[in-house]
Motif scaffolding. Structure first.
Motif, PDB file in Angstrom:
ATOM      1  N   HIS A 132       8.125  14.021   6.428  1.00 44.11           N
ATOM      2  CA  HIS A 132       7.603  14.821   5.292  1.00 44.11           C
ATOM      3  C   HIS A 132       6.418  14.649   4.900  1.00 44.11           C
ATOM      4  CE1 HIS A 132       8.246  16.821   1.635  1.00 44.11           C
ATOM      5  NE2 HIS A 132       8.003  15.477   0.943  1.00 44.11           N
ATOM      6  N   PHE A 133       5.895  13.369   4.922  1.00 50.02           N
ATOM      7  CA  PHE A 133       4.444  12.958   4.523  1.00 50.02           C
ATOM      8  C   PHE A 133       3.456  13.554   5.442  1.00 50.02           C
ATOM      9  CE2 PHE A 133       0.863  10.122   5.184  1.00 50.02           C
ATOM     10  CZ  PHE A 133       0.255  10.187   3.648  1.00 50.02           C
ATOM     11  N   ILE A 134       3.626  13.476   6.702  1.00 52.00           N
ATOM     12  CA  ILE A 134       2.589  14.036   7.684  1.00 52.00           C
ATOM     13  C   ILE A 134       2.533  15.522   7.777  1.00 52.00           C
ATOM     14  CG2 ILE A 134       1.922  14.074  10.344  1.00 52.00           C
ATOM     15  CD1 ILE A 134       1.360  11.301   9.209  1.00 52.00           C
ATOM     16  N   GLU A 182      -0.485  20.167   5.734  1.00 54.38           N
ATOM     17  CA  GLU A 182      -0.367  21.289   5.086  1.00 54.38           C
ATOM     18  C   GLU A 182      -1.255  21.540   3.651  1.00 54.38           C
ATOM     19  OE1 GLU A 182       0.985  25.257   4.488  1.00 54.38           O
ATOM     20  OE2 GLU A 182       1.974  23.686   6.132  1.00 54.38           O
ATOM     21  N   GLN A 183      -1.697  20.302   3.072  1.00 53.17           N
ATOM     22  CA  GLN A 183      -2.547  20.256   2.163  1.00 53.17           C
ATOM     23  C   GLN A 183      -4.025  20.060   2.680  1.00 53.17           C
ATOM     24  OE1 GLN A 183      -1.750  16.830  -0.068  1.00 53.17           O
ATOM     25  NE2 GLN A 183       0.455  17.859  -0.985  1.00 53.17           N
ATOM     26  N   GLY A 184      -4.277  20.058   4.008  1.00 51.09           N
ATOM     27  CA  GLY A 184      -5.500  20.131   4.818  1.00 51.09           C
ATOM     28  C   GLY A 184      -6.131  18.705   4.810  1.00 51.09           C
ATOM     29  N   HIS A 185      -5.361  17.622   4.611  1.00 53.85           N
ATOM     30  CA  HIS A 185      -5.783  16.375   4.746  1.00 53.85           C
ATOM     31  C   HIS A 185      -6.131  15.928   6.195  1.00 53.85           C
ATOM     32  CE1 HIS A 185      -5.300  15.377   0.806  1.00 53.85           C
ATOM     33  NE2 HIS A 185      -3.675  15.368   0.815  1.00 53.85           N
ATOM     34  N   VAL A 207      -0.735   5.319   7.287  1.00 54.27           N
ATOM     35  CA  VAL A 207       0.615   4.775   6.970  1.00 54.27           C
ATOM     36  C   VAL A 207       0.694   3.315   7.280  1.00 54.27           C
ATOM     37  CG1 VAL A 207       2.725   5.237   8.613  1.00 54.27           C
ATOM     38  CG2 VAL A 207       1.254   7.017   8.557  1.00 54.27           C
ATOM     39  N   ILE A 208       1.266   2.746   6.166  1.00 57.22           N
ATOM     40  CA  ILE A 208       1.578   1.480   6.237  1.00 57.22           C
ATOM     41  C   ILE A 208       2.928   1.016   6.414  1.00 57.22           C
ATOM     42  CG2 ILE A 208       1.415  -0.703   4.787  1.00 57.22           C
ATOM     43  CD1 ILE A 208      -0.485   0.993   2.858  1.00 57.22           C
ATOM     44  N   THR A 209       3.087   0.443   7.597  1.00 56.91           N
ATOM     45  CA  THR A 209       4.429  -0.266   7.894  1.00 56.91           C
ATOM     46  C   THR A 209       4.480  -1.758   7.870  1.00 56.91           C
ATOM     47  OG1 THR A 209       3.421  -1.048  10.098  1.00 56.91           O
ATOM     48  CG2 THR A 209       4.232   1.351   9.936  1.00 56.91           C
ATOM     49  N   GLY A 210       3.737  -2.460   7.524  1.00 62.32           N
ATOM     50  CA  GLY A 210       3.630  -3.762   7.448  1.00 62.32           C
ATOM     51  C   GLY A 210       4.092  -4.608   8.863  1.00 62.32           C
ATOM     52  N   TYR A 237      -4.124   4.353  10.837  1.00 58.75           N
ATOM     53  CA  TYR A 237      -4.625   5.593  10.509  1.00 58.75           C
ATOM     54  C   TYR A 237      -4.080   6.673  11.545  1.00 58.75           C
ATOM     55  CZ  TYR A 237      -8.867   2.634   8.858  1.00 58.75           C
ATOM     56  OH  TYR A 237      -9.628   2.096   7.871  1.00 58.75           O
ATOM     57  N   VAL A 238      -4.011   7.739  10.852  1.00 61.64           N
ATOM     58  CA  VAL A 238      -3.370   8.999  11.510  1.00 61.64           C
ATOM     59  C   VAL A 238      -4.516  10.094  11.147  1.00 61.64           C
ATOM     60  CG1 VAL A 238      -1.468  10.605  11.709  1.00 61.64           C
ATOM     61  CG2 VAL A 238      -0.989   8.252  11.164  1.00 61.64           C
ATOM     62  N   TYR A 239      -5.028  10.748  12.329  1.00 67.63           N
ATOM     63  CA  TYR A 239      -6.008  11.854  11.945  1.00 67.63           C
ATOM     64  C   TYR A 239      -5.404  13.005  12.513  1.00 67.63           C
ATOM     65  CZ  TYR A 239     -10.660  13.679  12.174  1.00 67.63           C
ATOM     66  OH  TYR A 239     -11.736  14.262  11.814  1.00 67.63           O
TER      67      TYR A 239
END
Length: 187
Positions: free
Chosen positions: A111-113, A118-121, A126-129, A181-183
């Motif tokens: 959902h987040f990605i 969709e918002q153009g980011h 992504v923080i997994t710990g 980081y997710v580009y």
């Protein structure tokens, strides 16, 4: 500071006799400074220590060597990648998956990605710990956390694989090895 004195010949002979009876302690070998008049005694170099292998049972699959997201090939331009890995490029959005189960985290990540794309980011965090160190016989937790291992795999599989261009380990200021980081690709 007191000035050192030279050893007398009988002291040198006594020293040589004592030194020839001693076996070097390889674990805690201390560097000794010998007087200039004496020949240097070189301790025997320890044999190379073979690498310690993890416990393995017959019929068991080997755990992955490392699931660090930084191992993916470079697919973005080098200048942007360098700025990102140095922590100079700020993420436009972030998600924290701490405390979620695998099923919850997978749904939230999808959902987040897809929403961020969709918002153009372009760059999201992504923080997994880092995870807790697991039991010795539990190969899933040996590298430090299930989410930390699963998230890079999820990011390569559909539907996220089509949206993700590059995955890299985050800079220390953004979470280090406990985040990535997710580009994202352009829409």
């Amino acid at each position: 500071m007191a000035r050192r004195r030279d050893l007398h010949p009988e002291e040198q002979a006594l020293w040589q006799a004592v030194a020839s009876t001693v076996t070097p302690n390889i674990r805690h070998r201390a560097k000794t400074v010998l007087p200039a008049a004496q020949p240097a005694i070189s301790p025997v170099d320890p044999p190379p220590v073979p690498p310690k292998l993890p416990a393995f049972r017959l019929g068991e699959k080997l755990p992955p060597k490392s699931v660090r997201p930084a191992e993916s090939p470079l697919r973005m331009d080098a200048k942007t990648h360098a700025r990102m890995t140095r922590g100079k490029l700020a993420p436009e959005a972030r998600i924290d998956l701490h405390g979620m189960t695998l099923a919850e985290a997978h749904g939230e990540l999808i959902h987040f990605i897809l929403g961020a794309q969709e918002q153009g980011h372009r760059l999201v965090l992504v923080i997994t710990g880092k995870g807790k160190p697991g039991r010795e016989d539990d190969h899933l937790h040996r590298q430090g956390g299930v989410l930390r291992q699963q998230v890079p795999h999820w990011l390569r599989l559909p539907p996220l694989g089509l949206a993700v261009q590059q995955v890299a380990e985050a800079h220390l200021r953004h979470g280090g090895s406990g985040a990535c980081y997710v580009y994202l690709r352009r829409r």
